[in-house]
Write an enzyme that holds these catalytic residues in place. Structure first.
Site, short mmCIF file in Angstrom:
data_model
loop_
_atom_site.label_atom_id
_atom_site.label_comp_id
_atom_site.label_asym_id
_atom_site.label_seq_id
_atom_site.Cartn_x
_atom_site.Cartn_y
_atom_site.Cartn_z
N GLY A 183 63.18 70.97 66.48
CA GLY A 183 64.19 70.35 65.69
C GLY A 183 65.09 69.52 66.24
O GLY A 183 65.90 69.49 65.57
N HIS A 195 56.54 59.32 66.10
CA HIS A 195 55.45 59.47 67.07
C HIS A 195 55.89 59.22 68.49
O HIS A 195 56.43 57.99 68.75
CB HIS A 195 54.29 58.74 66.72
CG HIS A 195 53.22 59.09 67.62
ND1 HIS A 195 52.36 60.27 67.41
CD2 HIS A 195 52.65 58.38 68.49
CE1 HIS A 195 51.39 60.09 68.25
NE2 HIS A 195 51.35 59.10 68.90
C1 GRF Z 1 58.77 64.67 69.22
O1 GRF Z 1 58.55 64.21 70.50
C2 GRF Z 1 58.16 63.98 68.02
O2 GRF Z 1 58.02 62.51 68.44
C3 GRF Z 1 56.82 64.45 68.01
O3 GRF Z 1 57.18 65.99 68.31
C4 GRF Z 1 58.36 66.05 68.84
C5 GRF Z 1 59.29 66.91 68.26
O4 GRF Z 1 60.38 67.23 69.08
N1 GRF Z 1 56.25 64.44 66.95
P1 GRF Z 1 61.69 68.08 68.18
O5 GRF Z 1 60.95 69.20 67.44
O6 GRF Z 1 62.08 66.90 67.41
O7 GRF Z 1 62.67 68.49 69.24
#
Ligand code: GRF
Length: 185
Positions: A13, A103
């Protein structure tokens, strides 16, 4: 009236936290609810620490339960932030044009998983992140914003992931704000 922002997570998160932190007055939106499809997602605890309502909904009941929640408080936007579940066309149609995703690649390059490994293997000079509208095709909706990260010769998938994540934390709040202000759509 402030716009209702829902954030869907499955993990740590960190993007969720940066979105929440960005929604301070005079921001057009507020974090209405964080929803996780993983019971033990660290992001759920983080959301509670940040005093944002947070709920766990199991994967097999996810969409059905969320339809009920949305029936009581219609989302203005749903931000997917590390949300590891493919949404059905029915769900996407119900919230058409209102679901954003971040992404970790410069789309249209490297859709799907293991983006950093693949970018390094292909000897790319740059990578980055993309915020886009979610449509029925994976990682293929309209691009709303991108941030670029140079790839150094010494980078590994982990170092690149961390550098890209730092950019994500800046890009996603910027795009969300513009999206709610309707300066991009
Ligand atoms: C991020 O790298 C996002 O781009 C991808 O999943 C990861 C999530 O990280 N979709 P977090 O849970 O926000 O730390």
């Amino acid at each position: 009236m402030k716009k209702r922002v829902f954030i869907f997570i499955s993990g740590g998160g960190s993007n969720m936290a940066s979105l929440i932190a960005s929604m301070k007055f005079p921001h057009p939106g507020y974090p209405h609810l964080v929803v996780s499809n993983k019971e033990n997602a660290l992001g759920l605890l983080l959301a509670k620490d940040l005093k944002v309502p947070a709920e766990y909904i199991p994967i097999n009941k996810f969409e059905q339960s969320f339809f009920k929640i949305a029936g009581k408080a219609e989302p203005d936007v749903i931000c997917l932030a590390g949300f590891m579940q493919i949404l059905t066309p029915t769900f996407i149609k119900r919230f058409k044009g209102k679901i954003l995703n971040i992404h970790p690649s410069l789309l249209p390059k490297y859709k799907g998983l293991k983006t950093h490994e693949r970018a390094i293997l292909a000897k790319e000079k740059t990578s980055g992140c993309t915020v886009h509208i979610v449509n029925e095709k994976i990682d293929a909706g309209r691009i709303l914003g991108q941030a670029i990260v140079p790839i150094q010769r010494c980078d590994t998938a982990t170092t690149l992931k961390n550098k890209v994540l730092e950019k994500e934390h800046v890009l996603y709040p910027q795009v969300l704000k513009k999206f709610l202000e309707k300066t991009i759509s």
